[in-house]
Design a protein around this motif. Structure first.
Motif, PDB file in Angstrom:
ATOM      1  N   LEU A  49       0.834  -1.204   0.000  1.00 29.26           N
ATOM      2  CA  LEU A  49       0.000   0.000   0.000  1.00 29.26           C
ATOM      3  C   LEU A  49       0.870   1.256   0.000  1.00 29.26           C
ATOM      4  O   LEU A  49       0.566   2.231  -0.693  1.00 29.26           O
ATOM      5  CB  LEU A  49      -0.937  -0.005   1.212  1.00 29.26           C
ATOM      6  CG  LEU A  49      -2.014  -1.087   1.214  1.00 29.26           C
ATOM      7  CD1 LEU A  49      -2.725  -1.130   2.558  1.00 29.26           C
ATOM      8  CD2 LEU A  49      -3.006  -0.869   0.095  1.00 29.26           C
ATOM      9  N   ALA A  50       1.970   1.243   0.747  1.00 35.31           N
ATOM     10  CA  ALA A  50       2.892   2.387   0.780  1.00 35.31           C
ATOM     11  C   ALA A  50       3.534   2.598  -0.592  1.00 35.31           C
ATOM     12  O   ALA A  50       3.684   3.741  -1.044  1.00 35.31           O
ATOM     13  CB  ALA A  50       3.961   2.181   1.844  1.00 35.31           C
ATOM     14  N   GLN A  51       3.899   1.522  -1.268  1.00 37.63           N
ATOM     15  CA  GLN A  51       4.475   1.636  -2.611  1.00 37.63           C
ATOM     16  C   GLN A  51       3.474   2.241  -3.574  1.00 37.63           C
ATOM     17  O   GLN A  51       3.824   3.104  -4.390  1.00 37.63           O
ATOM     18  CB  GLN A  51       4.910   0.264  -3.131  1.00 37.63           C
ATOM     19  CG  GLN A  51       6.124  -0.304  -2.444  1.00 37.63           C
ATOM     20  CD  GLN A  51       6.397  -1.729  -2.884  1.00 37.63           C
ATOM     21  OE1 GLN A  51       5.720  -2.277  -3.766  1.00 37.63           O
ATOM     22  NE2 GLN A  51       7.380  -2.361  -2.263  1.00 37.63           N
ATOM     23  N   TRP A  52       2.233   1.803  -3.500  1.00 35.86           N
ATOM     24  CA  TRP A  52       1.198   2.356  -4.379  1.00 35.86           C
ATOM     25  C   TRP A  52       1.007   3.850  -4.131  1.00 35.86           C
ATOM     26  O   TRP A  52       0.867   4.618  -5.072  1.00 35.86           O
ATOM     27  CB  TRP A  52      -0.113   1.625  -4.174  1.00 35.86           C
ATOM     28  CG  TRP A  52      -0.175   0.259  -4.785  1.00 35.86           C
ATOM     29  CD1 TRP A  52       0.731  -0.306  -5.643  1.00 35.86           C
ATOM     30  CD2 TRP A  52      -1.194  -0.709  -4.591  1.00 35.86           C
ATOM     31  NE1 TRP A  52       0.323  -1.569  -5.984  1.00 35.86           N
ATOM     32  CE2 TRP A  52      -0.854  -1.845  -5.356  1.00 35.86           C
ATOM     33  CE3 TRP A  52      -2.348  -0.738  -3.833  1.00 35.86           C
ATOM     34  CZ2 TRP A  52      -1.650  -2.978  -5.402  1.00 35.86           C
ATOM     35  CZ3 TRP A  52      -3.143  -1.876  -3.876  1.00 35.86           C
ATOM     36  CH2 TRP A  52      -2.800  -2.973  -4.654  1.00 35.86           C
ATOM     37  N   ARG A  53       0.996   4.255  -2.858  1.00 35.67           N
ATOM     38  CA  ARG A  53       0.838   5.682  -2.563  1.00 35.67           C
ATOM     39  C   ARG A  53       2.008   6.469  -3.138  1.00 35.67           C
ATOM     40  O   ARG A  53       1.828   7.538  -3.726  1.00 35.67           O
ATOM     41  CB  ARG A  53       0.732   5.917  -1.054  1.00 35.67           C
ATOM     42  CG  ARG A  53      -0.580   5.463  -0.462  1.00 35.67           C
ATOM     43  CD  ARG A  53      -0.773   5.954   0.960  1.00 35.67           C
ATOM     44  NE  ARG A  53       0.327   5.620   1.858  1.00 35.67           N
ATOM     45  CZ  ARG A  53       0.426   4.492   2.551  1.00 35.67           C
ATOM     46  NH1 ARG A  53      -0.503   3.560   2.439  1.00 35.67           N
ATOM     47  NH2 ARG A  53       1.451   4.292   3.357  1.00 35.67           N
ATOM     48  N   HIS A  54       3.205   5.948  -2.981  1.00 30.26           N
ATOM     49  CA  HIS A  54       4.405   6.625  -3.486  1.00 30.26           C
ATOM     50  C   HIS A  54       4.362   6.753  -5.011  1.00 30.26           C
ATOM     51  O   HIS A  54       4.798   7.759  -5.571  1.00 30.26           O
ATOM     52  CB  HIS A  54       5.655   5.855  -3.045  1.00 30.26           C
ATOM     53  CG  HIS A  54       6.923   6.465  -3.521  1.00 30.26           C
ATOM     54  ND1 HIS A  54       7.430   7.627  -2.974  1.00 30.26           N
ATOM     55  CD2 HIS A  54       7.783   6.083  -4.491  1.00 30.26           C
ATOM     56  CE1 HIS A  54       8.558   7.937  -3.595  1.00 30.26           C
ATOM     57  NE2 HIS A  54       8.792   7.010  -4.523  1.00 30.26           N
ATOM     58  N   ARG A  55       3.820   5.750  -5.688  1.00 33.02           N
ATOM     59  CA  ARG A  55       3.756   5.735  -7.154  1.00 33.02           C
ATOM     60  C   ARG A  55       2.460   6.350  -7.704  1.00 33.02           C
ATOM     61  O   ARG A  55       2.228   6.333  -8.914  1.00 33.02           O
ATOM     62  CB  ARG A  55       3.877   4.301  -7.655  1.00 33.02           C
ATOM     63  CG  ARG A  55       5.220   3.697  -7.364  1.00 33.02           C
ATOM     64  CD  ARG A  55       5.283   2.273  -7.837  1.00 33.02           C
ATOM     65  NE  ARG A  55       6.588   1.710  -7.533  1.00 33.02           N
ATOM     66  CZ  ARG A  55       6.808   0.450  -7.233  1.00 33.02           C
ATOM     67  NH1 ARG A  55       5.802  -0.408  -7.217  1.00 33.02           N
ATOM     68  NH2 ARG A  55       8.017   0.024  -6.972  1.00 33.02           N
ATOM     69  N   ASN A  56       1.612   6.853  -6.808  1.00 32.85           N
ATOM     70  CA  ASN A  56       0.316   7.419  -7.193  1.00 32.85           C
ATOM     71  C   ASN A  56      -0.552   6.412  -7.950  1.00 32.85           C
ATOM     72  O   ASN A  56      -1.177   6.734  -8.952  1.00 32.85           O
ATOM     73  CB  ASN A  56       0.488   8.702  -8.011  1.00 32.85           C
ATOM     74  CG  ASN A  56       1.037   9.824  -7.179  1.00 32.85           C
ATOM     75  OD1 ASN A  56       0.691   9.971  -6.011  1.00 32.85           O
ATOM     76  ND2 ASN A  56       1.919  10.616  -7.753  1.00 32.85           N
ATOM     77  N   THR A  57      -0.549   5.183  -7.478  1.00 36.98           N
ATOM     78  CA  THR A  57      -1.429   4.151  -8.020  1.00 36.98           C
ATOM     79  C   THR A  57      -2.233   3.583  -6.854  1.00 36.98           C
ATOM     80  O   THR A  57      -2.092   4.028  -5.722  1.00 36.98           O
ATOM     81  CB  THR A  57      -0.624   3.024  -8.694  1.00 36.98           C
ATOM     82  OG1 THR A  57       0.237   2.420  -7.732  1.00 36.98           O
ATOM     83  CG2 THR A  57       0.203   3.542  -9.852  1.00 36.98           C
TER      84      THR A  57
END
Length: 69
Positions: free
Chosen positions: A27-35
């Motif tokens: 979830l943190a990776q998705w937030r960082h990548r705006n996905t």
């Protein structure tokens, strides 16, 4: 399509219900990548509104019967 998440609730990454989407790190990776699903920033905390989670999951739906061969 049926809703998995309660529309009137805010979910936090550590809530077990979010394991359907993946780990806290994912979830943190998705937030960082705006996905991924839309999220709410409450100070340093992150929350996900139930309606946003349901909308995201419904958008991921694939119907193999509707695809041309």
């Amino acid at each position: 399509m049926a809703n998995i998440y309660d529309d009137d609730r805010i979910f936090f990454p550590e809530d077990p219900e979010l394991r359907v989407l993946g780990s806290i790190e994912k979830l943190a990776q998705w937030r960082h990548r705006n996905t991924g699903p839309a999220f709410i920033r409450i100070g340093r905390r992150i929350g996900y509104h139930g309606t946003d989670l349901n909308t995201y999951l419904n958008a991921q739906r694939v119907d193999p019967n509707s695809e041309a061969a």
